[in-house]
Write a protein that holds these residues in place. Structure first.
Motif, PDB file in Angstrom:
ATOM      1  N   ALA A  83       0.828  -1.209   0.000  1.00  0.00           N
ATOM      2  CA  ALA A  83       0.000   0.000   0.000  1.00  0.00           C
ATOM      3  C   ALA A  83       0.863   1.261   0.000  1.00  0.00           C
ATOM      4  CB  ALA A  83      -0.918  -0.006   1.218  1.00  0.00           C
ATOM      5  N   GLN A  84       1.904   1.280   0.803  1.00  0.00           N
ATOM      6  CA  GLN A  84       2.778   2.455   0.861  1.00  0.00           C
ATOM      7  C   GLN A  84       3.379   2.750  -0.507  1.00  0.00           C
ATOM      8  OE1 GLN A  84       5.285   1.094   4.057  1.00  0.00           O
ATOM      9  NE2 GLN A  84       4.205   2.348   5.565  1.00  0.00           N
TER      10      GLN A  84
ATOM     11  N   ALA B  87       3.269   6.115  -5.380  1.00  0.00           N
ATOM     12  CA  ALA B  87       3.355   6.098  -6.845  1.00  0.00           C
ATOM     13  C   ALA B  87       2.143   6.736  -7.517  1.00  0.00           C
ATOM     14  CB  ALA B  87       3.517   4.658  -7.341  1.00  0.00           C
ATOM     15  N   HIS B  88       0.952   6.538  -6.948  1.00  0.00           N
ATOM     16  CA  HIS B  88      -0.275   6.941  -7.629  1.00  0.00           C
ATOM     17  C   HIS B  88      -1.030   8.087  -6.957  1.00  0.00           C
ATOM     18  CE1 HIS B  88       0.168   3.431 -10.178  1.00  0.00           C
ATOM     19  NE2 HIS B  88       0.294   2.690  -9.098  1.00  0.00           N
ATOM     20  N   GLY B  89      -0.650   8.446  -5.719  1.00  0.00           N
ATOM     21  CA  GLY B  89      -1.444   9.435  -5.001  1.00  0.00           C
ATOM     22  C   GLY B  89      -2.795   8.830  -4.652  1.00  0.00           C
TER      23      GLY B  89
ATOM     24  N   ALA C 102      -1.268   6.378  10.363  1.00  0.00           N
ATOM     25  CA  ALA C 102      -0.281   7.318  10.922  1.00  0.00           C
ATOM     26  C   ALA C 102       0.799   7.627   9.877  1.00  0.00           C
ATOM     27  CB  ALA C 102       0.342   6.744  12.192  1.00  0.00           C
ATOM     28  N   TRP C 103       1.238   6.610   9.143  1.00  0.00           N
ATOM     29  CA  TRP C 103       2.221   6.816   8.077  1.00  0.00           C
ATOM     30  C   TRP C 103       1.639   7.718   6.985  1.00  0.00           C
ATOM     31  CZ3 TRP C 103       2.142   5.760   2.877  1.00  0.00           C
ATOM     32  CH2 TRP C 103       3.370   5.888   2.197  1.00  0.00           C
ATOM     33  N   ILE C 104       0.401   7.441   6.564  1.00  0.00           N
ATOM     34  CA  ILE C 104      -0.255   8.255   5.533  1.00  0.00           C
ATOM     35  C   ILE C 104      -0.314   9.715   5.971  1.00  0.00           C
ATOM     36  CG2 ILE C 104      -2.482   8.711   4.393  1.00  0.00           C
ATOM     37  CD1 ILE C 104      -2.897   5.601   4.405  1.00  0.00           C
ATOM     38  N   GLN C 105      -0.684   9.939   7.205  1.00  0.00           N
ATOM     39  CA  GLN C 105      -0.822  11.306   7.709  1.00  0.00           C
ATOM     40  C   GLN C 105       0.507  12.058   7.754  1.00  0.00           C
ATOM     41  OE1 GLN C 105      -2.758  10.194  11.377  1.00  0.00           O
ATOM     42  NE2 GLN C 105      -4.796  10.534  10.529  1.00  0.00           N
ATOM     43  N   ARG C 106       1.618  11.333   7.796  1.00  0.00           N
ATOM     44  CA  ARG C 106       2.948  11.976   7.814  1.00  0.00           C
ATOM     45  C   ARG C 106       3.499  12.270   6.423  1.00  0.00           C
ATOM     46  NH1 ARG C 106       3.833   7.808  11.574  1.00  0.00           N
ATOM     47  NH2 ARG C 106       5.168   6.723  10.080  1.00  0.00           N
ATOM     48  N   GLN C 107       2.838  11.785   5.379  1.00  0.00           N
ATOM     49  CA  GLN C 107       3.345  11.968   4.018  1.00  0.00           C
ATOM     50  C   GLN C 107       2.827  13.279   3.434  1.00  0.00           C
ATOM     51  OE1 GLN C 107       5.662   9.640   3.165  1.00  0.00           O
ATOM     52  NE2 GLN C 107       5.061   8.980   5.220  1.00  0.00           N
ATOM     53  N   PRO C 108       3.720  14.220   3.100  1.00  0.00           N
ATOM     54  CA  PRO C 108       3.266  15.496   2.537  1.00  0.00           C
ATOM     55  C   PRO C 108       2.402  15.321   1.284  1.00  0.00           C
ATOM     56  CG  PRO C 108       5.585  15.618   3.113  1.00  0.00           C
ATOM     57  CD  PRO C 108       5.172  14.181   3.285  1.00  0.00           C
ATOM     58  N   SER C 109       2.721  14.341   0.440  1.00  0.00           N
ATOM     59  CA  SER C 109       1.961  14.153  -0.795  1.00  0.00           C
ATOM     60  C   SER C 109       0.559  13.585  -0.552  1.00  0.00           C
ATOM     61  CB  SER C 109       2.721  13.238  -1.755  1.00  0.00           C
ATOM     62  OG  SER C 109       2.853  11.938  -1.202  1.00  0.00           O
TER      63      SER C 109
END
Length: 128
Positions: A39-40, A45-47, A67-74
């Motif tokens: 998933a990461q 890769a796709h947003g 939590a990982w998703i929330q830390r990703q600027p993109s």
């Protein structure tokens, strides 16, 4: 016109395929992943315009992945909806506290309700 990009992240391949197939027939671009690591990679890769995330994953759990998703600027601001059979009150409270935008219980009881719930959480696409 760019199709809204959705990710269905679920370790159960049948549940994942059912959700993805239903959403694809509704005009969404759907990516599928069975693990947090997969998933990461796909999210980067796709947003995403929306993520449907199971709580139980073989290499992590939905709480760590959100939590990982929330830390990703993109991925900032991308709504993440729990898609899980874990409906115990303790899980529901933790889902709410972890920043999930909503909750969909498995198994899906109504295709129409599922699609309407997904649409209600979908934010307008930001990509050209």
């Amino acid at each position: 016109m760019t199709l809204p990009v959705l990710h269905v992240i679920d370790d159960d391949s049948r549940s994942r395929k059912l959700a993805a197939d239903v959403l694809a027939t509704q005009g969404f671009a759907v990516h599928q992943a069975g693990t947090a690591a997969e998933a990461q990679a796909q999210l980067l890769a796709h947003g995403a315009d929306l993520v449907l995330l199971d709580i139980q994953l073989p290499d992590s759990d939905g709480f760590a992945l959100i939590a990982w998703i929330q830390r990703q600027p993109s991925l900032a601001g991308v709504p993440v909806v729990a898609l899980t059979a874990s409906v115990m009150p303790a899980y529901r409270g933790r889902i709410d506290e972890s920043g999930f935008a909503g909750f969909i219980a498995k198994p899906l009881s109504s295709v129409r309700e599922f699609v309407n719930t997904v649409r209600s959480h979908l934010r307008p696409p930001t990509r050209p």
